[in-house]
Motif scaffolding. Structure first.
Motif, PDB file in Angstrom:
ATOM      1  N   ASP A  92       0.920  -1.257   0.346  1.00 25.11           N
ATOM      2  CA  ASP A  92       0.100   0.039   0.016  1.00 25.11           C
ATOM      3  C   ASP A  92       1.002   1.266  -0.022  1.00 25.11           C
ATOM      4  OD1 ASP A  92      -2.264  -1.351   0.113  1.00 25.11           O
ATOM      5  OD2 ASP A  92      -2.810  -1.186   2.202  1.00 25.11           O
ATOM      6  N   ILE A  93       1.796   1.180   0.609  1.00 22.35           N
ATOM      7  CA  ILE A  93       2.968   2.374   0.903  1.00 22.35           C
ATOM      8  C   ILE A  93       3.540   2.871  -0.399  1.00 22.35           C
ATOM      9  CG2 ILE A  93       4.978   3.128   1.988  1.00 22.35           C
ATOM     10  CD1 ILE A  93       4.033   1.865   4.606  1.00 22.35           C
ATOM     11  N   LEU A  94       3.922   1.424  -0.976  1.00 23.63           N
ATOM     12  CA  LEU A  94       4.770   1.649  -2.377  1.00 23.63           C
ATOM     13  C   LEU A  94       3.863   2.209  -3.347  1.00 23.63           C
ATOM     14  CD1 LEU A  94       7.072  -0.879  -3.936  1.00 23.63           C
ATOM     15  CD2 LEU A  94       5.390   0.225  -5.323  1.00 23.63           C
ATOM     16  N   THR A  95       2.701   1.847  -3.605  1.00 24.39           N
ATOM     17  CA  THR A  95       1.767   2.069  -4.660  1.00 24.39           C
ATOM     18  C   THR A  95       1.118   3.647  -4.251  1.00 24.39           C
ATOM     19  OG1 THR A  95      -0.194   0.980  -3.616  1.00 24.39           O
ATOM     20  CG2 THR A  95       1.250  -0.052  -5.423  1.00 24.39           C
ATOM     21  N   THR A  96       0.993   3.791  -3.109  1.00 17.79           N
ATOM     22  CA  THR A  96       0.428   5.243  -2.928  1.00 17.79           C
ATOM     23  C   THR A  96       1.480   6.435  -3.006  1.00 17.79           C
ATOM     24  OG1 THR A  96      -1.157   4.467  -1.081  1.00 17.79           O
ATOM     25  CG2 THR A  96      -0.543   6.869  -1.057  1.00 17.79           C
ATOM     26  N   GLN A  97       2.771   5.929  -2.539  1.00 17.87           N
ATOM     27  CA  GLN A  97       3.769   7.046  -2.582  1.00 17.87           C
ATOM     28  C   GLN A  97       4.282   7.271  -3.770  1.00 17.87           C
ATOM     29  OE1 GLN A  97       6.365   7.894   0.459  1.00 17.87           O
ATOM     30  NE2 GLN A  97       4.965   7.149   2.318  1.00 17.87           N
ATOM     31  N   GLN A  98       4.378   6.042  -4.760  1.00 18.00           N
ATOM     32  CA  GLN A  98       4.800   6.126  -6.004  1.00 18.00           C
ATOM     33  C   GLN A  98       3.851   7.028  -6.956  1.00 18.00           C
ATOM     34  OE1 GLN A  98       8.093   5.001  -7.340  1.00 18.00           O
ATOM     35  NE2 GLN A  98       7.435   6.772  -8.428  1.00 18.00           N
ATOM     36  N   ASN A  99       2.571   6.634  -6.622  1.00 19.56           N
ATOM     37  CA  ASN A  99       1.583   7.596  -7.276  1.00 19.56           C
ATOM     38  C   ASN A  99       1.664   8.851  -7.014  1.00 19.56           C
ATOM     39  OD1 ASN A  99      -1.107   9.117  -7.314  1.00 19.56           O
ATOM     40  ND2 ASN A  99      -1.874   7.030  -8.210  1.00 19.56           N
ATOM     41  N   GLN A 100       2.051   9.227  -5.691  1.00 19.10           N
ATOM     42  CA  GLN A 100       2.254  10.765  -5.403  1.00 19.10           C
ATOM     43  C   GLN A 100       3.446  11.251  -5.852  1.00 19.10           C
ATOM     44  OE1 GLN A 100       2.026  10.230  -0.978  1.00 19.10           O
ATOM     45  NE2 GLN A 100      -0.303  10.213  -0.957  1.00 19.10           N
TER      46      GLN A 100
END
Length: 243
Positions: A92-100
């Motif tokens: 979740d952290i990987l996908t959320t922060q890469q999106n940001q």
């Protein structure tokens, strides 16, 4: 009769890593697109294009560096952690922060600004350019995170919450329950260290979409920090002191 040789575990780990990479690539594309579209919908009554040294530009650049390391730590945990809840949190952290990251680099490209900081970290957080929380002239140190999307990244060891090169090496080597605990400790400290930047961006950025993203980061990471604290307690471990 089949002999267990550990290949099943290796296969599952490879599948998790592959899924993480696919999610990362998709998040880059989505995030960059969102950053582009957000600027297309700015109206004439919106602030002028942010300039170098502004809160908007500084926030996007410094948070990109901060997020890059979080993405790296999360990718390691997806591959090496034992607890499925820890791996899910890391994904979740990987996908959320890469999106940001995609959104922020999209903005910076449209503003004709460098994608990564070229001066002292966090100087944009005070009107006189001296930085925040007594960190006057926070210079770039030794690189401790892998650059994203091929970008050359300056070191970020002096930003609050950032893991050192030694921390990252230990995380890469850790396996199983030890990887669970170390990831949670490093990521929790990472989240808490980035919180002042996110809060400052939410309050002082000129562009509404930048303020909105910063506030989203505050809300999301506070929830994740609460969960990581709970998981550490369940595992009989304590958070790390702030660096």
């Amino acid at each position: 009769m089949t002999v267990a040789d550990g290949t099943g575990t290796g296969s599952l780990r490879s599948q998790r890593t592959a899924l993480a990479v696919l999610g990362l690539i998709a998040a880059i594309a989505i995030g960059f697109g969102l950053g582009f579209l957000a600027n297309q919908f700015l109206h004439d009554d919106q602030p002028a294009t942010p300039v170098a040294g502004s809160v908007d530009v500084g926030f996007a650049q410094d948070m990109t560096v901060h997020h890059n390391q979080a993405v790296e730590m999360a990718a390691i945990a997806i591959a090496n952690a034992a607890d499925p809840m820890v791996r899910d949190l890391a994904y979740d952290i990987l996908t959320t922060q890469q999106n940001q990251i995609g959104q922020m680099t999209g903005w910076l490209s449209l503003w004709n600004q460098p994608l990564l900081p070229t001066g002292d970290y966090m100087a944009w957080m005070t009107a006189d350019g001296t930085g925040m929380s007594g960190h006057t002239g926070m210079s770039h140190g030794t690189a401790s995170a892998t650059p994203s999307s091929g970008q050359q990244q300056s070191g970020a060891a002096t930003m609050p919450g950032m893991a050192s090169s030694e921390d990252m090496a230990a995380l890469r080597q850790a396996r199983g329950p030890a990887a669970d605990v170390l990831f949670l400790q490093l990521m929790l400290r990472h989240h808490e260290g980035g919180k002042p930047m996110m809060e400052y961006g939410a309050q002082h950025a000129e562009v509404p979409t930048v303020r909105a993203l910063a506030q989203t980061m505050v809300d999301t990471q506070q929830s994740e920090s609460t969960r990581m604290t709970q998981l550490l307690t369940e595992k009989g471990a304590a958070p790390l002191p702030m660096n």
